[in-house]
Design an enzyme around this catalytic site. Structure first.
Site, short mmCIF file in Angstrom:
data_model
loop_
_atom_site.label_atom_id
_atom_site.label_comp_id
_atom_site.label_asym_id
_atom_site.label_seq_id
_atom_site.Cartn_x
_atom_site.Cartn_y
_atom_site.Cartn_z
N CYS A 39 5.43 2.26 0.50
CA CYS A 39 5.36 1.00 1.54
C CYS A 39 6.48 -0.12 1.11
CB CYS A 39 4.01 0.09 1.47
SG CYS A 39 3.64 -1.18 2.05
N CYS B 125 5.34 -3.84 1.11
CA CYS B 125 4.80 -3.99 -0.13
C CYS B 125 5.72 -4.50 -1.22
CB CYS B 125 3.88 -3.07 -0.40
SG CYS B 125 2.82 -2.63 0.74
N ASP B 126 6.50 -3.37 -1.49
CA ASP B 126 7.36 -3.33 -2.58
C ASP B 126 8.92 -3.61 -2.59
OD1 ASP B 126 5.23 -2.76 -3.76
OD2 ASP B 126 5.05 -0.59 -3.56
#
Length: 316
Positions: free
Chosen positions: A136, A139-140
């Site tokens: 993701c 997300c990261d």
């Protein structure tokens, strides 16, 4: 035969737990079939979550899911740690059969089983999950500012992730196993025109390498020549697609071509009255914890409306 409940929730990620919180507060005492091995969904395997509202310093994925579980249980949600084997949804009273042999019946069912990322199944992938290997970008990606990044995939999601990550990485290399992309033409053109992205076709990942603590490089293989080389990488983003966990339904609900549950408009109703779907198993687009939680809320409200309509019919 088991008692007839008001509602059963299949799944225990952000969507399932949010639905349980709302339904519990409504006094409906939902039964949550949380899963046998990984209750809490994908966030159980996620380290730092920085984009879930309300946590300015971030929160560990397992801690977030544990807090949601405790909140659901506070409002009398009952959890069962088993997997669903099959369902019978056509009748007014729905039947859910679990692998352990237990059978549960309810007037309404919410399917919130999520999806799982398609893995490469190469050495180092599992070892370095959360330590450089990610599924993701939104997300990261922030964690890899100024570091070399590799993205694996050939569809729109891979192109989109490569573009997003080009804002952060010192370099971004997109790997695809074929010389033709599945992505739309506009996404291909956008990627090819981005000077921050290098594209390597006919290339697969042979292994993901690290120092025991974090990813340091990726070994790649040319599918035509078999030649291998090593690329520096601290972040490896695998965008090979996701698989919705809907096989257990056995055709009981309408699915799209990729296996996601089809819902009506912006709501959560499926093609079967009394059955609702929330979270990633019905969301081929966003696939985020916060959007899953939002649809869990919608599903809970849709269930309450449905149960009220059943009660009115019974009284008529």
């Amino acid at each position: 035969m088991s008692e007839i409940r008001d509602v059963i929730i299949i799944g225990s990620g952000p969507a399932g737990y949010t639905a349980a919180i709302y339904l519990g507060r409504a006094g409906l005492k939902p039964l949550v079939i949380a899963g046998a091995l990984t209750p809490g969904g994908q966030l159980i395997n996620t380290t730092e979550v920085e984009n879930f509202p309300g946590f300015p310093d971030g929160v560990l994925g397992p801690d977030l899911m544990e807090a949601m579980q405790r909140q659901a249980e506070r409002f009398d949600a009952e959890l069962v740690y088993d997997d669903v084997e099959s369902v019978e949804l056509d009748e007014t009273i729905k039947t859910v059969r679990c692998n352990g042999g237990d059978v549960y019946r309810a007037r309404a069912v919410i399917v919130a089983t999520g999806s799982y990322y398609r893995h490469l199944d190469v050495p180092g992938e599992e070892e370095y999950a959360g330590k450089g290997v990610s599924y993701c970008a939104t997300c990261d990606g922030f964690f890899f500012r100024g570091k070399p990044i590799v993205v694996v995939g050939g569809g729109d999601s891979a192109m989109e992730e490569a573009g997003f990550l080009s804002r952060f990485g010192s370099s971004v290399t997109l790997l695809h196993r074929r010389d033709q992309f599945r992505a739309s033409r506009i996404m291909i053109d956008r990627t090819m025109e981005n000077p921050a992205i290098d594209v390597m076709t006919n290339t697969v990942v042979a292994s993901i390498n690290g120092d025991g603590k974090a990813v340091t490089s990726v070994t790649v293989r040319d599918v035509n020549t078999g030649e291998e080389r090593e690329l520096d990488a601290n972040g490896v983003f695998i965008a090979a697609g996701q698989i919705p966990q809907t096989a257990f339904l056995g055709g009981a609900l309408t699915l799209d071509d990729h296996g996601y549950i089809v819902v009506a408009g912006a709501g959560t109703s499926t093609n079967v009255p009394g059955v609702f779907a929330a979270g990633d198993c019905a969301d081929p687009v966003y696939q985020q914890a916060i959007s899953a939680a939002g649809t869990g809320c919608r599903a809970a409200i849709d269930v309450q409306t449905y149960l009220e309509s059943l009660a009115e019919e019974a009284d008529a």
